[in-house]
Enzyme design. Structure first.
Site, short mmCIF file in Angstrom:
data_model
loop_
_atom_site.label_atom_id
_atom_site.label_comp_id
_atom_site.label_asym_id
_atom_site.label_seq_id
_atom_site.Cartn_x
_atom_site.Cartn_y
_atom_site.Cartn_z
CD1 TRP A 108 -14.40 51.39 48.50
CD2 TRP A 108 -16.31 50.96 49.88
NE1 TRP A 108 -15.34 50.68 47.73
CE2 TRP A 108 -16.57 50.56 48.47
CE3 TRP A 108 -16.78 50.73 50.92
CZ2 TRP A 108 -17.80 50.08 48.04
CZ3 TRP A 108 -18.17 50.24 50.66
CH2 TRP A 108 -18.71 50.03 49.25
CG ASP A 164 -13.65 59.35 49.99
OD1 ASP A 164 -14.50 59.99 49.28
OD2 ASP A 164 -14.14 58.50 51.08
CD1 TRP A 195 -13.58 57.57 41.58
CD2 TRP A 195 -15.21 59.03 40.62
NE1 TRP A 195 -14.50 57.78 42.58
CE2 TRP A 195 -15.43 58.86 41.91
CE3 TRP A 195 -16.02 59.65 39.56
CZ2 TRP A 195 -16.53 59.37 42.51
CZ3 TRP A 195 -17.15 60.34 40.31
CH2 TRP A 195 -17.36 60.21 41.72
CG MET A 196 -9.06 60.87 43.27
SD MET A 196 -7.46 62.26 43.19
CE MET A 196 -8.10 63.74 42.56
#
Length: 581
Positions: free
Chosen positions: A120, A60, A57-58
């Site tokens: 994040w 931002d 998963w990728m």
């Protein structure tokens, strides 16, 4: 056949690696090259020249920057699965040209209480002495969103492989009245005329979105201003805010700390799944941002967006080597989670775009960075071709699944345009109502991309022209995905926006970057942009076709068209990557 083709691709990769000398060919390298080659062969939705990691998963984009001649790109990454996970870290890749990339080990991952659950999004700032600093959001042990600081361990390494964190993290915690999970994504900092650093952090109070403004003299101790730099009612949390200057009457970019009379500032915020922006005047002495014409970020159909399709959590940076501002954005999947798990990956990045303000000062222009042209081959041209009503013209001689197509349309018979007052019309709703199969007068006309020969599957990017009772014209641009696939469980939402041009004096131009499961469309030289994800059922790329069409009742002329097949960008894995051992 697959095995021989895979071997050929591997050989090509090794030749490239050995010629450039930038990545040494080792057995670990070879395994990753084989994996990347096989992915391209066996997965029809994997792209050829858009950035994505080898797997998982990728989302931002984070902290893009240029350091010692090397472009750095960081991104939100789940190292364990193709879905958003409980632990998100910073993936890392480097490039010399924004086209070809070297994957590195993750740069920032949980090691402190202040980011124990996840690392994040955040941004890069180049401090005096050419020292990169990353401010990012950590999810701490209490699931609070806090702001942390990291910097490179070894400044002599142009790849910046290792990062260390400030021992006093977190440096910023949620303000009073802000929920612990509604405070994130610090921006690139700018240095004011008072010599004090400023940043904005996204959040909300009582569902009112805002960009909280902070200041610091040492980049460690931050103090919040009483008033946010920008805010809007009832938008929810603002994500990934970006604040930067743009020069008037120039396509150049500016360092984030520049201000002055010939400069305007852009405030961008993400909410409701879209990236919205407004242009205005920034007064650093009063720490005040005044949007032009009083337009604020409200999320209405009248507000400006970078892109009217799948394009979110964008991040820009100033490229001082080429004097330009470059924009990235996450382009999410629109198939099902089960599909992503089966593919083993999810998420793309838009191709990097140069960004500047239009000559009229009312909006931004976006255009793929010029380096993309090194991937072009097999050029096909067409000039002064008349498209009669109902005509469909196939473009031969290029690879339809991986192409760059530019086309300009010249219109006659404007007086025959459909009458519609578009002042308060939702353009996306209008595109859904009047699709590519809905015949008008001037339009729909445009491109059918990733189409099957029988046109049962097609992604239509087109224009339609309207006039109001006063004889003023509006140009609608649509990406109609209603027939993009016959598969089920695919989001085939269509997208649309108006284009700020006058068809009486200007030709209507369209550029499309087609790359298997993504189409980036640029109307009128980048005034209006729409990014779409597509998943046609046909899996053999030789079955893909490209057409120009006119489904209106009036003739449309192609004044000029140029189309190219696009070579694969080079994606390799650095020899030092631990996961390749």
């Amino acid at each position: 056949m697959k095995k021989s083709l895979s071997s050929f691709i591997v050989l090509c990769f090794l030749v490239i690696i050995l010629e450039t000398g930038r990545v040494k060919a080792t057995s670990r390298n070879l395994n990753d090259v084989i994996m990347l080659a096989n992915q391209q062969i066996e997965q029809p939705y994997r792209t050829g020249y858009h950035f994505q990691p080898p797997s998982n998963w990728m989302n931002d984009p984070n902290g893009p920057m240029l350091y010692q001649g090397v472009y750095h790109f960081f991104y939100q990454y789940n190292p364990y699965a193709a879905t958003f996970g409980d632990v998100i870290i910073w993936g890392h890749a480097v490039s010399y040209d924004l086209v070809n990339w070297i994957h590195l080990d993750p740069a920032i991952y949980p090691t402190q209480e202040a980011d124990s659950k996840s690392c994040w999004s955040g941004s890069a700032t180049i401090l005096p002495g050419n020292i990169p600093a990353m401010l990012y959001t950590g999810s701490d042990s209490k699931s609070r969103q806090v702001q942390d600081l990291a910097w490179p361990k070894n400044l002599s390494d142009p790849f910046l492989r290792e990062w260390v964190k400030h021992p006093k993290n977190p440096l910023i915690t949620p303000p009073e009245g802000v929920k612990d999970d509604c405070f994130r994504d610090p921006s690139t900092a700018w240095l004011g005329p008072d010599g004090v650093w400023k940043i904005v952090v996204g959040g909300d109070r009582d569902n009112n979105g805002m960009a909280f403004l902070y200041q610091s003299t040492d980049f460690v101790n931050w103090k919040r201003y009483d008033q946010p730099l920008s805010s809007a009612d009832a938008t929810g949390t603002w994500e990934c805010p970006d604040f930067y200057p743009v020069p008037l009457n120039s396509t150049n970019g500016l360092d984030t700390s520049v201000y002055g009379g010939s400069v305007r500032h852009v405030m961008k915020a993400g909410f409701e799944g879209h990236d919205w922006y407004t242009i205005g005047t920034y007064s650093p002495d009063r720490e005040n941002f005044l949007p032009q014409n009083g337009l604020s970020l409200t999320g209405s159909t009248l507000d400006l967006r970078y892109d009217y399709g799948q394009f979110y959590a964008s991040k820009s940076f100033f490229d001082d080597a080429k004097n330009r501002r470059v924009l990235w954005a996450w382009v999410p999947e629109t198939d099902s989670q089960a599909d992503d798990i089966e593919k083993g990956w999810a998420g793309l990045q838009s191709f990097p775009r140069a960004l500047w303000i239009d000559r009229n000062g009312k909006q931004l222009i976006q255009w793929p960075v010029e380096e993309i042209e090194e991937l072009r081959q097999n050029q096909v041209n067409l000039q002064n071709k008349n498209l009669k009503p109902g005509s469909v013209l196939e473009i031969h001689g290029i690879a339809a699944p991986q192409a760059d197509v530019t086309i300009s349309f010249k219109l006659e018979g404007l007086k025959e345009a459909e009458v519609l007052d578009t002042t308060l019309v939702d353009p996306q709703a209008l595109c859904n109502e009047r699709s590519a199969s809905s015949r008008g007068a001037l339009g729909p006309f445009g491109l059918l991309a990733m189409a099957s020969k029988d046109l049962k599957e097609q992604s239509a990017i087109f224009f339609r022209v309207f006039q109001n009772q006063l004889g003023r014209y509006s140009v609608l641009m649509c990406s109609d995905l209603s027939r993009s696939t016959v598969r089920s469980n695919i989001d085939t939402t269509s997208y649309g926006a108006f284009v700020d041009i006058d068809p009486r004096s200007e030709e209507i131009s369209l550029r499309n970057l087609i790359d298997h499961s993504i189409i980036e469309s640029f109307g009128a030289g980048g005034k209006t942009c729409i990014t779409s994800r597509i998943y046609p059922k046909f899996v053999n790329n030789e079955e893909a076709h490209l057409f120009v069409f006119n489904n209106g009742t009036q003739n449309v002329k192609i004044s000029e068209m140029s189309a190219w097949s696009m070579k694969n960008a080079k994606f390799v894995v650095d020899q030092s990557v631990k996961s390749a051992a």
